[in-house]
Scaffold this motif. Structure first.
Motif, PDB file in Angstrom:
ATOM      1  N   MET A  18      43.338  38.082  41.841  1.00 31.24           N
ATOM      2  CA  MET A  18      42.232  37.748  42.738  1.00 31.24           C
ATOM      3  C   MET A  18      41.468  36.519  42.254  1.00 31.24           C
ATOM      4  O   MET A  18      40.453  36.162  42.842  1.00 31.24           O
ATOM      5  CB  MET A  18      41.287  38.943  42.843  1.00 31.24           C
ATOM      6  CG  MET A  18      41.938  40.157  43.475  1.00 31.24           C
ATOM      7  SD  MET A  18      40.817  41.549  43.582  1.00 31.24           S
ATOM      8  CE  MET A  18      39.606  40.900  44.724  1.00 31.24           C
ATOM      9  N   TYR A  19      41.963  35.884  41.187  1.00 32.66           N
ATOM     10  CA  TYR A  19      41.332  34.688  40.622  1.00 32.66           C
ATOM     11  C   TYR A  19      39.862  34.930  40.277  1.00 32.66           C
ATOM     12  O   TYR A  19      38.987  34.151  40.652  1.00 32.66           O
ATOM     13  CB  TYR A  19      41.485  33.479  41.562  1.00 32.66           C
ATOM     14  CG  TYR A  19      42.932  33.178  41.875  1.00 32.66           C
ATOM     15  CD1 TYR A  19      43.725  32.499  40.952  1.00 32.66           C
ATOM     16  CD2 TYR A  19      43.502  33.600  43.059  1.00 32.66           C
ATOM     17  CE1 TYR A  19      45.065  32.232  41.213  1.00 32.66           C
ATOM     18  CE2 TYR A  19      44.846  33.347  43.331  1.00 32.66           C
ATOM     19  CZ  TYR A  19      45.615  32.663  42.403  1.00 32.66           C
ATOM     20  OH  TYR A  19      46.939  32.415  42.669  1.00 32.66           O
ATOM     21  N   MET A  20      39.624  36.039  39.579  1.00 33.03           N
ATOM     22  CA  MET A  20      38.273  36.357  39.135  1.00 33.03           C
ATOM     23  C   MET A  20      38.332  36.948  37.739  1.00 33.03           C
ATOM     24  O   MET A  20      39.417  37.292  37.258  1.00 33.03           O
ATOM     25  CB  MET A  20      37.574  37.312  40.117  1.00 33.03           C
ATOM     26  CG  MET A  20      38.249  38.642  40.270  1.00 33.03           C
ATOM     27  SD  MET A  20      37.516  39.847  41.444  1.00 33.03           S
ATOM     28  CE  MET A  20      36.219  39.033  42.227  1.00 33.03           C
ATOM     29  N   SER A  21      37.192  37.050  37.109  1.00 33.61           N
ATOM     30  CA  SER A  21      37.156  37.626  35.770  1.00 33.61           C
ATOM     31  C   SER A  21      37.342  39.139  35.858  1.00 33.61           C
ATOM     32  O   SER A  21      37.071  39.761  36.897  1.00 33.61           O
ATOM     33  CB  SER A  21      35.826  37.304  35.082  1.00 33.61           C
ATOM     34  OG  SER A  21      34.777  38.002  35.718  1.00 33.61           O
ATOM     35  N   GLN A  22      37.778  39.730  34.760  1.00 33.49           N
ATOM     36  CA  GLN A  22      37.954  41.167  34.732  1.00 33.49           C
ATOM     37  C   GLN A  22      36.621  41.895  34.914  1.00 33.49           C
ATOM     38  O   GLN A  22      36.558  42.873  35.672  1.00 33.49           O
ATOM     39  CB  GLN A  22      38.647  41.597  33.435  1.00 33.49           C
ATOM     40  CG  GLN A  22      38.965  43.080  33.404  1.00 33.49           C
ATOM     41  CD  GLN A  22      39.819  43.454  32.211  1.00 33.49           C
ATOM     42  OE1 GLN A  22      40.456  42.607  31.591  1.00 33.49           O
ATOM     43  NE2 GLN A  22      39.842  44.729  31.883  1.00 33.49           N
ATOM     44  N   PRO A  23      35.532  41.445  34.266  1.00 29.26           N
ATOM     45  CA  PRO A  23      34.249  42.123  34.514  1.00 29.26           C
ATOM     46  C   PRO A  23      33.811  42.062  35.975  1.00 29.26           C
ATOM     47  O   PRO A  23      33.279  43.035  36.515  1.00 29.26           O
ATOM     48  CB  PRO A  23      33.268  41.377  33.609  1.00 29.26           C
ATOM     49  CG  PRO A  23      34.122  40.816  32.517  1.00 29.26           C
ATOM     50  CD  PRO A  23      35.432  40.475  33.187  1.00 29.26           C
ATOM     51  N   ALA A  24      34.068  40.936  36.646  1.00 30.39           N
ATOM     52  CA  ALA A  24      33.708  40.822  38.068  1.00 30.39           C
ATOM     53  C   ALA A  24      34.538  41.787  38.910  1.00 30.39           C
ATOM     54  O   ALA A  24      34.022  42.429  39.832  1.00 30.39           O
ATOM     55  CB  ALA A  24      33.896  39.393  38.554  1.00 30.39           C
ATOM     56  N   ALA A  25      35.820  41.905  38.599  1.00 27.61           N
ATOM     57  CA  ALA A  25      36.683  42.834  39.329  1.00 27.61           C
ATOM     58  C   ALA A  25      36.259  44.278  39.072  1.00 27.61           C
ATOM     59  O   ALA A  25      36.249  45.102  39.996  1.00 27.61           O
ATOM     60  CB  ALA A  25      38.141  42.628  38.932  1.00 27.61           C
ATOM     61  N   SER A  26      35.884  44.583  37.846  1.00 24.07           N
ATOM     62  CA  SER A  26      35.403  45.933  37.524  1.00 24.07           C
ATOM     63  C   SER A  26      34.125  46.253  38.289  1.00 24.07           C
ATOM     64  O   SER A  26      33.962  47.369  38.797  1.00 24.07           O
ATOM     65  CB  SER A  26      35.154  46.072  36.021  1.00 24.07           C
ATOM     66  OG  SER A  26      36.360  45.993  35.304  1.00 24.07           O
ATOM     67  N   ARG A  27      33.218  45.278  38.380  1.00 26.96           N
ATOM     68  CA  ARG A  27      31.983  45.482  39.148  1.00 26.96           C
ATOM     69  C   ARG A  27      32.298  45.699  40.624  1.00 26.96           C
ATOM     70  O   ARG A  27      31.691  46.547  41.285  1.00 26.96           O
ATOM     71  CB  ARG A  27      31.041  44.298  38.989  1.00 26.96           C
ATOM     72  CG  ARG A  27      30.241  44.321  37.707  1.00 26.96           C
ATOM     73  CD  ARG A  27      29.123  43.287  37.707  1.00 26.96           C
ATOM     74  NE  ARG A  27      29.586  41.923  37.929  1.00 26.96           N
ATOM     75  CZ  ARG A  27      30.033  41.109  36.966  1.00 26.96           C
ATOM     76  NH1 ARG A  27      30.079  41.535  35.707  1.00 26.96           N
ATOM     77  NH2 ARG A  27      30.421  39.889  37.244  1.00 26.96           N
ATOM     78  N   MET A  28      33.265  44.934  41.147  1.00 25.34           N
ATOM     79  CA  MET A  28      33.642  45.086  42.543  1.00 25.34           C
ATOM     80  C   MET A  28      34.176  46.497  42.806  1.00 25.34           C
ATOM     81  O   MET A  28      33.798  47.142  43.792  1.00 25.34           O
ATOM     82  CB  MET A  28      34.689  44.051  42.940  1.00 25.34           C
ATOM     83  CG  MET A  28      35.087  44.119  44.396  1.00 25.34           C
ATOM     84  SD  MET A  28      36.387  42.937  44.825  1.00 25.34           S
ATOM     85  CE  MET A  28      35.429  41.424  44.823  1.00 25.34           C
ATOM     86  N   LEU A  29      35.041  46.984  41.922  1.00 28.18           N
ATOM     87  CA  LEU A  29      35.565  48.338  42.083  1.00 28.18           C
ATOM     88  C   LEU A  29      34.432  49.351  42.012  1.00 28.18           C
ATOM     89  O   LEU A  29      34.387  50.291  42.803  1.00 28.18           O
ATOM     90  CB  LEU A  29      36.630  48.649  41.031  1.00 28.18           C
ATOM     91  CG  LEU A  29      37.171  50.078  41.071  1.00 28.18           C
ATOM     92  CD1 LEU A  29      37.803  50.395  42.432  1.00 28.18           C
ATOM     93  CD2 LEU A  29      38.158  50.302  39.946  1.00 28.18           C
ATOM     94  N   GLN A  30      33.508  49.162  41.085  1.00 31.27           N
ATOM     95  CA  GLN A  30      32.378  50.087  40.967  1.00 31.27           C
ATOM     96  C   GLN A  30      31.550  50.101  42.244  1.00 31.27           C
ATOM     97  O   GLN A  30      31.113  51.158  42.701  1.00 31.27           O
ATOM     98  CB  GLN A  30      31.504  49.718  39.767  1.00 31.27           C
ATOM     99  CG  GLN A  30      30.401  50.730  39.502  1.00 31.27           C
ATOM    100  CD  GLN A  30      30.964  52.104  39.198  1.00 31.27           C
ATOM    101  OE1 GLN A  30      31.756  52.259  38.286  1.00 31.27           O
ATOM    102  NE2 GLN A  30      30.571  53.101  39.975  1.00 31.27           N
ATOM    103  N   GLU A  31      31.343  48.943  42.852  1.00 32.39           N
ATOM    104  CA  GLU A  31      30.599  48.870  44.107  1.00 32.39           C
ATOM    105  C   GLU A  31      31.330  49.601  45.231  1.00 32.39           C
ATOM    106  O   GLU A  31      30.707  50.284  46.049  1.00 32.39           O
ATOM    107  CB  GLU A  31      30.348  47.414  44.494  1.00 32.39           C
ATOM    108  CG  GLU A  31      29.348  46.718  43.589  1.00 32.39           C
ATOM    109  CD  GLU A  31      29.240  45.224  43.846  1.00 32.39           C
ATOM    110  OE1 GLU A  31      29.896  44.705  44.784  1.00 32.39           O
ATOM    111  OE2 GLU A  31      28.494  44.572  43.096  1.00 32.39           O
TER     112      GLU A  31
END
Length: 74
Positions: A18-31
């Motif tokens: 998704m061309y994003m950082s792992q922390p950003a992807a983790s936050r997205m999943l959490q949301e």
């Protein structure tokens, strides 16, 4: 995100796809999980596994993307 994570079952590979950082992807999943008020993926020592509801949502997301792609082709 759900489609990629469902197939890779790995947050790092999902983030890269998704061309994003792992922390950003983790936050997205959490949301997303917060919206559904439940866990969609179990976090394992080596990867992630969809829960029963997670599997349903991954299938729904996959079908939705296929339908959108078909609409774009017409």
């Amino acid at each position: 995100m759900l489609v990629i994570l469902g197939s890779s079952q790995n947050m790092k590979r999902t983030a890269e796809g998704m061309y994003m950082s792992q922390p950003a992807a983790s936050r997205m999943l959490q949301e997303i999980e917060d919206m559904f008020d439940c866990r969609l993926f179990d976090r394992l020592p080596h990867g992630m596994q969809p829960t029963a509801l997670g599997m349903v949502l991954v299938k729904f997301a996959t079908r939705s993307l296929h339908h959108l792609e078909a609409c774009m082709e017409t």
